[in-house]
Motif scaffolding. Structure first.
Motif, PDB file in Angstrom:
ATOM      1  N   ARG A   4       8.935  -6.583  10.299  1.00  0.00           N
ATOM      2  CA  ARG A   4       8.390  -5.463  10.941  1.00  0.00           C
ATOM      3  C   ARG A   4       9.358  -4.106  10.644  1.00  0.00           C
ATOM      4  O   ARG A   4      10.395  -4.004  11.289  1.00  0.00           O
ATOM      5  CB  ARG A   4       7.883  -5.671  12.444  1.00  0.00           C
ATOM      6  CG  ARG A   4       7.148  -4.446  12.913  1.00  0.00           C
ATOM      7  CD  ARG A   4       6.533  -4.813  14.335  1.00  0.00           C
ATOM      8  NE  ARG A   4       5.462  -5.875  14.142  1.00  0.00           N
ATOM      9  CZ  ARG A   4       5.185  -6.363  15.303  1.00  0.00           C
ATOM     10  NH1 ARG A   4       6.002  -6.652  16.291  1.00  0.00           N
ATOM     11  NH2 ARG A   4       4.139  -7.334  14.907  1.00  0.00           N
ATOM     12  N   ILE A   5       8.423  -3.004  10.286  1.00  0.00           N
ATOM     13  CA  ILE A   5       9.126  -1.789  10.216  1.00  0.00           C
ATOM     14  C   ILE A   5       8.000  -0.819  11.002  1.00  0.00           C
ATOM     15  O   ILE A   5       7.122  -0.735  10.980  1.00  0.00           O
ATOM     16  CB  ILE A   5       9.139  -1.148   8.856  1.00  0.00           C
ATOM     17  CG1 ILE A   5       9.779  -2.072   7.877  1.00  0.00           C
ATOM     18  CG2 ILE A   5       9.453   0.314   8.922  1.00  0.00           C
ATOM     19  CD1 ILE A   5      11.370  -2.405   8.370  1.00  0.00           C
ATOM     20  N   TYR A   6       8.557  -0.078  12.092  1.00  0.00           N
ATOM     21  CA  TYR A   6       7.927   0.911  12.704  1.00  0.00           C
ATOM     22  C   TYR A   6       7.726   2.213  11.867  1.00  0.00           C
ATOM     23  O   TYR A   6       8.875   2.759  11.312  1.00  0.00           O
ATOM     24  CB  TYR A   6       8.601   1.365  13.987  1.00  0.00           C
ATOM     25  CG  TYR A   6       8.087   0.485  15.280  1.00  0.00           C
ATOM     26  CD1 TYR A   6       7.942  -0.881  15.000  1.00  0.00           C
ATOM     27  CD2 TYR A   6       8.000   1.073  16.333  1.00  0.00           C
ATOM     28  CE1 TYR A   6       7.671  -1.853  16.020  1.00  0.00           C
ATOM     29  CE2 TYR A   6       7.774   0.050  17.610  1.00  0.00           C
ATOM     30  CZ  TYR A   6       7.448  -1.167  17.379  1.00  0.00           C
ATOM     31  OH  TYR A   6       7.097  -1.915  18.349  1.00  0.00           O
ATOM     32  N   VAL A   7       6.816   2.647  11.574  1.00  0.00           N
ATOM     33  CA  VAL A   7       6.243   4.059  11.012  1.00  0.00           C
ATOM     34  C   VAL A   7       5.882   4.987  11.756  1.00  0.00           C
ATOM     35  O   VAL A   7       4.771   4.805  12.283  1.00  0.00           O
ATOM     36  CB  VAL A   7       5.620   3.552   9.655  1.00  0.00           C
ATOM     37  CG1 VAL A   7       5.316   4.986   9.080  1.00  0.00           C
ATOM     38  CG2 VAL A   7       5.952   2.658   8.762  1.00  0.00           C
ATOM     39  N   ARG A  33      -1.401   5.829   6.070  1.00  0.00           N
ATOM     40  CA  ARG A  33      -1.343   4.405   6.802  1.00  0.00           C
ATOM     41  C   ARG A  33      -1.771   3.171   5.540  1.00  0.00           C
ATOM     42  O   ARG A  33      -0.848   2.502   5.430  1.00  0.00           O
ATOM     43  CB  ARG A  33      -2.412   4.016   7.946  1.00  0.00           C
ATOM     44  CG  ARG A  33      -2.304   2.767   8.574  1.00  0.00           C
ATOM     45  CD  ARG A  33      -3.322   2.370   9.460  1.00  0.00           C
ATOM     46  NE  ARG A  33      -3.620   3.465  10.630  1.00  0.00           N
ATOM     47  CZ  ARG A  33      -3.045   3.503  11.660  1.00  0.00           C
ATOM     48  NH1 ARG A  33      -2.149   2.357  11.908  1.00  0.00           N
ATOM     49  NH2 ARG A  33      -3.074   4.537  12.557  1.00  0.00           N
ATOM     50  N   THR A  36       1.041   3.285   2.942  1.00  0.00           N
ATOM     51  CA  THR A  36       2.044   2.674   3.342  1.00  0.00           C
ATOM     52  C   THR A  36       2.055   1.017   3.584  1.00  0.00           C
ATOM     53  O   THR A  36       3.006   0.438   3.227  1.00  0.00           O
ATOM     54  CB  THR A  36       2.739   3.412   4.678  1.00  0.00           C
ATOM     55  OG1 THR A  36       2.582   4.791   4.499  1.00  0.00           O
ATOM     56  CG2 THR A  36       3.891   3.009   5.408  1.00  0.00           C
ATOM     57  N   ALA A  40       4.354  -1.746   1.806  1.00  0.00           N
ATOM     58  CA  ALA A  40       4.973  -2.588   2.655  1.00  0.00           C
ATOM     59  C   ALA A  40       4.884  -4.055   2.313  1.00  0.00           C
ATOM     60  O   ALA A  40       5.634  -4.908   2.161  1.00  0.00           O
ATOM     61  CB  ALA A  40       4.824  -2.424   4.190  1.00  0.00           C
ATOM     62  N   ILE A  47       3.973  -3.477   8.678  1.00  0.00           N
ATOM     63  CA  ILE A  47       4.209  -2.078   9.272  1.00  0.00           C
ATOM     64  C   ILE A  47       3.526  -1.840  10.686  1.00  0.00           C
ATOM     65  O   ILE A  47       2.367  -2.530  10.728  1.00  0.00           O
ATOM     66  CB  ILE A  47       3.918  -0.886   8.344  1.00  0.00           C
ATOM     67  CG1 ILE A  47       2.491  -0.868   8.084  1.00  0.00           C
ATOM     68  CG2 ILE A  47       4.680  -0.888   7.256  1.00  0.00           C
ATOM     69  CD1 ILE A  47       2.051   0.581   7.421  1.00  0.00           C
ATOM     70  N   PHE A  49       2.434   1.396  12.395  1.00  0.00           N
ATOM     71  CA  PHE A  49       1.949   2.771  12.063  1.00  0.00           C
ATOM     72  C   PHE A  49       1.484   3.353  13.093  1.00  0.00           C
ATOM     73  O   PHE A  49       0.193   3.080  13.544  1.00  0.00           O
ATOM     74  CB  PHE A  49       1.256   2.857  10.905  1.00  0.00           C
ATOM     75  CG  PHE A  49       0.986   4.131  10.077  1.00  0.00           C
ATOM     76  CD1 PHE A  49       1.784   4.115   8.811  1.00  0.00           C
ATOM     77  CD2 PHE A  49       0.310   5.074  10.391  1.00  0.00           C
ATOM     78  CE1 PHE A  49       1.588   5.478   8.279  1.00  0.00           C
ATOM     79  CE2 PHE A  49       0.015   6.298   9.966  1.00  0.00           C
ATOM     80  CZ  PHE A  49       0.824   6.408   8.710  1.00  0.00           C
ATOM     81  N   TYR A 133       6.180   8.271   1.686  1.00  0.00           N
ATOM     82  CA  TYR A 133       6.145   7.035   2.570  1.00  0.00           C
ATOM     83  C   TYR A 133       6.397   5.652   1.730  1.00  0.00           C
ATOM     84  O   TYR A 133       7.021   4.719   2.055  1.00  0.00           O
ATOM     85  CB  TYR A 133       4.752   7.228   3.303  1.00  0.00           C
ATOM     86  CG  TYR A 133       4.662   7.871   4.543  1.00  0.00           C
ATOM     87  CD1 TYR A 133       4.629   7.548   5.733  1.00  0.00           C
ATOM     88  CD2 TYR A 133       4.519   9.323   4.340  1.00  0.00           C
ATOM     89  CE1 TYR A 133       4.572   8.435   6.754  1.00  0.00           C
ATOM     90  CE2 TYR A 133       4.414  10.240   5.246  1.00  0.00           C
ATOM     91  CZ  TYR A 133       4.454   9.890   6.661  1.00  0.00           C
ATOM     92  OH  TYR A 133       4.378  10.644   7.617  1.00  0.00           O
ATOM     93  N   ILE A 137       9.416   3.022   2.372  1.00  0.00           N
ATOM     94  CA  ILE A 137       9.347   1.758   2.243  1.00  0.00           C
ATOM     95  C   ILE A 137      10.212   0.967   1.508  1.00  0.00           C
ATOM     96  O   ILE A 137      10.747  -0.190   1.656  1.00  0.00           O
ATOM     97  CB  ILE A 137       7.729   1.042   2.045  1.00  0.00           C
ATOM     98  CG1 ILE A 137       6.864   1.557   3.082  1.00  0.00           C
ATOM     99  CG2 ILE A 137       7.776  -0.370   1.679  1.00  0.00           C
ATOM    100  CD1 ILE A 137       7.189   0.954   4.490  1.00  0.00           C
TER     101      ILE A 137
END
Length: 149
Positions: A4-7, A33, A36, A40, A47, A49, A133, A137
């Motif tokens: 998981r990546i926070y955007v 969104r 991205t 991802a 993500i 987002f 964006y 990623i």
């Protein structure tokens, strides 16, 4: 298990597509969104987002990311140039951070050319619109792959 990546997106980014499209482009936040999320997925990332106009909420999300994410991509909007609180949270998170700006902040007002966020960022992408964006990623995926190796 997905990584998981926070955007995180700061103030006024909810107005994308209608606010100064000559500077920020015609894509909406929802378009970003989707863009991205697609990038991802292609890199095996998930993500989370989010957007807020409230500085403290962004700080809370950065702190939350420390325990729930492997990295942060952030477009802090105007808080980029003013928020020591966001800087402190990013540094405390101890995660890789990619700073993104839709416009080239170095071709704008002088006050926009300083970034507190950059002091915590692994890298900065600016001036490439929504493509930034996707590149963030890709960069995050590379950073995380290098750390696993």
């Amino acid at each position: 298990m997905t990584t998981r990546i926070y955007v995180l997106n700061g103030p006024n980014l909810n107005l994308l597509g209608v606010r100064e499209p000559a500077i920020y482009g015609s894509e909406t936040l929802e378009d970003l969104r989707a863009r991205t999320g697609k990038a991802a997925a292609a890199h095996g990332l998930e993500i989370d987002f989010r957007q807020s106009n409230i500085e403290g909420e962004l700080v809370n999300w950065v702190q939350e990311a420390r325990g729930k994410a492997k990295g942060i991509i952030i477009n802090a909007g105007a808080y980029t140039h003013t928020s020591v609180a966001i800087l402190d949270a990013l540094q405390a998170a101890e995660l890789p951070v990619i700073e993104v700006h839709l416009s080239n902040i170095f071709r704008r007002d002088q006050f926009r050319q300083h970034s507190y966020v950059s002091l915590a960022a692994t890298g900065v992408i600016c001036g490439l619109g929504g493509k930034g964006y996707e590149l963030a990623i890709e960069a995050m995926a590379n950073i995380l792959a290098t750390r696993k190796a």
